[in-house]
Design an enzyme around this catalytic site. Structure first.
Site, PDB file in Angstrom:
ATOM      1  N   ALA A  56       8.695  -5.524   1.492  1.00 45.73           N
ATOM      2  CA  ALA A  56      10.075  -5.861   1.159  1.00 45.73           C
ATOM      3  C   ALA A  56      10.023  -6.889   0.041  1.00 45.73           C
ATOM      4  O   ALA A  56       9.028  -7.602  -0.112  1.00 45.73           O
ATOM      5  CB  ALA A  56      10.763  -6.427   2.392  1.00 45.73           C
ATOM      6  N   GLY A 116       6.786  -3.942   4.666  1.00 42.96           N
ATOM      7  CA  GLY A 116       7.790  -2.879   4.647  1.00 42.96           C
ATOM      8  C   GLY A 116       7.276  -1.599   4.001  1.00 42.96           C
ATOM      9  O   GLY A 116       7.759  -0.510   4.303  1.00 42.96           O
ATOM     10  N   GLU A 127       5.360   0.105   6.639  1.00 44.41           N
ATOM     11  CA  GLU A 127       6.362   0.574   7.611  1.00 44.41           C
ATOM     12  C   GLU A 127       7.044   1.847   7.106  1.00 44.41           C
ATOM     13  O   GLU A 127       7.335   2.751   7.881  1.00 44.41           O
ATOM     14  CB  GLU A 127       7.385  -0.536   7.881  1.00 44.41           C
ATOM     15  CG  GLU A 127       6.750  -1.700   8.634  1.00 44.41           C
ATOM     16  CD  GLU A 127       7.711  -2.848   8.853  1.00 44.41           C
ATOM     17  OE1 GLU A 127       8.118  -3.459   7.836  1.00 44.41           O
ATOM     18  OE2 GLU A 127       8.065  -3.121  10.001  1.00 44.41           O
ATOM     19  N   GLU A 134       2.993  -9.853   7.380  1.00 39.71           N
ATOM     20  CA  GLU A 134       4.168 -10.663   7.724  1.00 39.71           C
ATOM     21  C   GLU A 134       3.835 -12.007   8.360  1.00 39.71           C
ATOM     22  O   GLU A 134       4.477 -13.014   8.063  1.00 39.71           O
ATOM     23  CB  GLU A 134       5.101  -9.871   8.658  1.00 39.71           C
ATOM     24  CG  GLU A 134       5.971  -8.853   7.946  1.00 39.71           C
ATOM     25  CD  GLU A 134       5.293  -7.510   7.735  1.00 39.71           C
ATOM     26  OE1 GLU A 134       4.060  -7.417   7.923  1.00 39.71           O
ATOM     27  OE2 GLU A 134       6.004  -6.554   7.390  1.00 39.71           O
TER      28      GLU A 134
HETATM   29  N1  DAK Z   1       8.115  -8.890  -3.198  1.00 37.65           N
HETATM   30  C1  DAK Z   1       8.446  -9.319  -4.427  1.00 37.65           C
HETATM   31  N2  DAK Z   1       7.601  -9.313  -5.466  1.00 37.65           N
HETATM   32  C2  DAK Z   1       6.364  -8.856  -5.255  1.00 37.65           C
HETATM   33  C3  DAK Z   1       5.937  -8.385  -3.990  1.00 37.65           C
HETATM   34  C4  DAK Z   1       6.877  -8.416  -2.922  1.00 37.65           C
HETATM   35  N3  DAK Z   1       6.588  -7.951  -1.707  1.00 37.65           N
HETATM   36  N4  DAK Z   1       4.644  -8.014  -4.089  1.00 37.65           N
HETATM   37  C5  DAK Z   1       4.274  -8.217  -5.374  1.00 37.65           C
HETATM   38  N5  DAK Z   1       5.316  -8.717  -6.074  1.00 37.65           N
HETATM   39  C6  DAK Z   1       5.334  -9.092  -7.477  1.00 37.65           C
HETATM   40  C7  DAK Z   1       4.527 -10.368  -7.701  1.00 37.65           C
HETATM   41  O1  DAK Z   1       5.334 -11.511  -7.385  1.00 37.65           O
HETATM   42  C8  DAK Z   1       4.215 -10.243  -9.184  1.00 37.65           C
HETATM   43  O2  DAK Z   1       5.371 -10.603  -9.910  1.00 37.65           O
HETATM   44  P1  DAK Z   1       5.246 -11.563 -11.225  1.00 37.65           P
HETATM   45  O3  DAK Z   1       4.568 -12.798 -10.749  1.00 37.65           O
HETATM   46  O4  DAK Z   1       4.418 -10.715 -12.175  1.00 37.65           O
HETATM   47  O5  DAK Z   1       6.668 -11.728 -11.653  1.00 37.65           O
HETATM   48  C9  DAK Z   1       4.021  -8.736  -9.391  1.00 37.65           C
HETATM   49  O6  DAK Z   1       4.670  -8.105  -8.264  1.00 37.65           O
HETATM   50  C10 DAK Z   1       2.553  -8.317  -9.401  1.00 37.65           C
HETATM   51  O7  DAK Z   1       1.919  -8.854  -8.240  1.00 37.65           O
HETATM   52  P2  DAK Z   1       0.618  -9.783  -8.286  1.00 37.65           P
HETATM   53  O8  DAK Z   1       0.523 -10.484  -9.578  1.00 37.65           O
HETATM   54  O9  DAK Z   1       0.628 -10.590  -7.027  1.00 37.65           O
HETATM   55  O10 DAK Z   1      -0.515  -8.651  -8.214  1.00 37.65           O
HETATM   56  P3  DAK Z   1      -1.999  -8.813  -7.640  1.00 37.65           P
HETATM   57  O11 DAK Z   1      -2.735  -7.603  -8.050  1.00 37.65           O
HETATM   58  O12 DAK Z   1      -2.555 -10.160  -7.962  1.00 37.65           O
HETATM   59  O13 DAK Z   1      -1.815  -8.780  -6.046  1.00 37.65           O
HETATM   60  C11 DAK Z   1      -0.887  -7.988  -3.956  1.00 37.65           C
HETATM   61  C12 DAK Z   1      -1.345  -7.633  -5.414  1.00 37.65           C
HETATM   62  C13 DAK Z   1      -0.233  -6.726  -3.386  1.00 37.65           C
HETATM   63  C14 DAK Z   1      -2.109  -8.363  -3.141  1.00 37.65           C
HETATM   64  C15 DAK Z   1       0.097  -9.182  -4.025  1.00 37.65           C
HETATM   65  O14 DAK Z   1       1.157  -8.856  -4.969  1.00 37.65           O
HETATM   66  C16 DAK Z   1       0.733  -9.496  -2.720  1.00 37.65           C
HETATM   67  O15 DAK Z   1       0.142 -10.128  -1.842  1.00 37.65           O
HETATM   68  N6  DAK Z   1       2.036  -9.130  -2.557  1.00 37.65           N
HETATM   69  C17 DAK Z   1       2.830  -9.500  -1.442  1.00 37.65           C
HETATM   70  C18 DAK Z   1       2.467  -8.666  -0.247  1.00 37.65           C
HETATM   71  C19 DAK Z   1       3.376  -9.076   0.856  1.00 37.65           C
HETATM   72  O16 DAK Z   1       3.237 -10.102   1.478  1.00 37.65           O
HETATM   73  N7  DAK Z   1       4.415  -8.248   1.033  1.00 37.65           N
HETATM   74  C20 DAK Z   1       5.523  -8.576   1.864  1.00 37.65           C
HETATM   75  C21 DAK Z   1       5.164  -8.283   3.291  1.00 37.65           C
HETATM   76  S1  DAK Z   1       6.449  -8.835   4.311  1.00 37.65           S
HETATM   77  C22 DAK Z   1      13.543  -7.469   6.084  1.00 37.65           C
HETATM   78  C23 DAK Z   1      12.885  -6.439   6.674  1.00 37.65           C
HETATM   79  C24 DAK Z   1      11.532  -6.288   6.479  1.00 37.65           C
HETATM   80  C25 DAK Z   1      10.854  -7.204   5.724  1.00 37.65           C
HETATM   81  C26 DAK Z   1      11.537  -8.265   5.176  1.00 37.65           C
HETATM   82  C27 DAK Z   1      12.866  -8.412   5.333  1.00 37.65           C
HETATM   83  N8  DAK Z   1      14.897  -7.670   6.287  1.00 37.65           N
HETATM   84  C28 DAK Z   1      15.610  -6.741   7.115  1.00 37.65           C
HETATM   85  C29 DAK Z   1      15.590  -8.785   5.784  1.00 37.65           C
HETATM   86  C30 DAK Z   1       9.488  -6.988   5.502  1.00 37.65           C
HETATM   87  C31 DAK Z   1       8.734  -7.939   5.018  1.00 37.65           C
HETATM   88  C32 DAK Z   1       7.532  -7.604   4.325  1.00 37.65           C
HETATM   89  O17 DAK Z   1       7.342  -6.543   3.799  1.00 37.65           O
END
Ligand code: DAK
Length: 259
Positions: free
Chosen positions: A65, A111, A114, A134
């Site tokens: 997400a 997400g 998921e 998460e």
């Molecule tokens: N959200 C927003 N931006 C994201 C993102 C994300 N999930 N994942 C990556 N990006 C963005 C990064 O911020 C970066 O943006 P800039 O800095 O260039 O502006 C760009 O994409 C490229 O990412 P990286 O520079 O980080 O790329 P790397 O190759 O270094 O790393 C990575 C890739 C996939 C390991 C890393 O990007 C990463 O750790 N990403 C986050 C993974 C993560 O934690 N995902 C979220 C999981 S929690 C909800 C329901 C469900 C959820 C939430 C709310 N509601 C009902 C309200 C679910 C939550 C989740 O999914």
């Protein structure tokens, strides 16, 4: 007009490609709405027999997400949005009356995993990485991950993935049964299309009923989804959630206060 999702229908196969490659296809509200619209349109479209879900670019299926969008949410908003997501996208895909194949072409996190788990079948490319990060953000999965992951890989492995917040590679995912096949990225879509074509030879009505019957067997645990929605909302009221998401956006490691 779709902005973040590309839809193509060709010879009975609908391809849905999430298209925000600069954000690694992270799911913001609009993207989720567009996915919902696409699936709704496929339901009664006789030209669509099978759906393939994938991400654009070579790096990510969906990296979760959109963290920027939910960083300021409170408990009520979290619960509300989780409910909406379950009802308009994730449950719709799982219960969709035609086969849905996820072609996981890179990172499938939070997400994103998921979303892939809502599909009926998953094929991954060798570079794919999957995880539920998460808890590293002070959250739990909010789009069905606490239910669908243990259904697919068993509780012990699911807990390890939830507690460690670590990614697993495609080979481990195959070994766990999280994906059905692993192929080179260049042939991922082709492989998914071949599978779709082989499904299409069979009765669409019977496949729809098989989906209904398989899902009915999981209903016993359906209350788990309600618990997930409530617990997910509760996460937004914690100090740990504020620290986890802020640390990600500030590109530093979190120090969780534990409250
Ligand atoms: N959200 C927003 N931006 C994201 C993102 C994300 N999930 N994942 C990556 N990006 C963005 C990064 O911020 C970066 O943006 P800039 O800095 O260039 O502006 C760009 O994409 C490229 O990412 P990286 O520079 O980080 O790329 P790397 O190759 O270094 O790393 C990575 C890739 C996939 C390991 C890393 O990007 C990463 O750790 N990403 C986050 C993974 C993560 O934690 N995902 C979220 C999981 S929690 C909800 C329901 C469900 C959820 C939430 C709310 N509601 C009902 C309200 C679910 C939550 C989740 O999914």
């Amino acid at each position: 007009m779709m902005e973040h999702v590309i839809v193509e229908i060709n010879e009975g196969i609908a391809l849905v490609m999430i298209n925000r490659p600069k954000q690694l296809n992270a799911l913001n509200k609009q993207t989720l709405e567009e996915i919902a619209v696409a699936f709704e349109a496929f339901r009664d479209n006789n030209d669509v027999k099978v759906v393939i879900l994938t991400g654009s670019g070579e790096k990510a299926f969906v990296a979760g997400a959109d963290i920027k969008e939910f960083v300021d949410f409170n408990g009520e908003q979290g619960t509300e949005l989780a409910k909406t997501g379950h009802m308009t996208v994730f449950n719709i895909i799982e219960e969709f009356p035609k086969p849905v194949i996820a072609a996981v072409n890179g990172f499938a996190l939070g997400g994103g995993l998921e979303l892939a788990m809502s599909a009926h079948v998953r094929i991954a490319s060798t570079n794919a990485r999957m995880g539920l990060p998460e808890t590293s953000l002070g959250l739990i999965p909010g789009y069905g991950g606490t239910q669908r992951l243990p259904q697919l890989i068993g509780k012990g492995r699911a807990f390890e993935m939830l507690f460690s917040a670590k990614m697993i590679d495609a080979e481990t995912a195959l070994n766990y049964g999280l994906v059905n096949h692993v192929v080179a990225q260049e042939v991922l879509l082709e492989t998914a299309q071949k599978m779709a074509s082989s499904f299409m030879k069979n009765s669409i009505v019977a496949m729809g009923l098989a989906i209904e019957a398989v899902n009915a067997g999981m209903l016993e645990g359906a209350i788990g989804y309600d618990v997930e929605v409530q617990a997910f909302g509760d996460c937004f009221e914690t100090e740990d959630f504020k620290e986890g998401t802020t640390a990600f956006l500030e590109k530093r490691k979190p120090t969780f206060p534990g409250a």
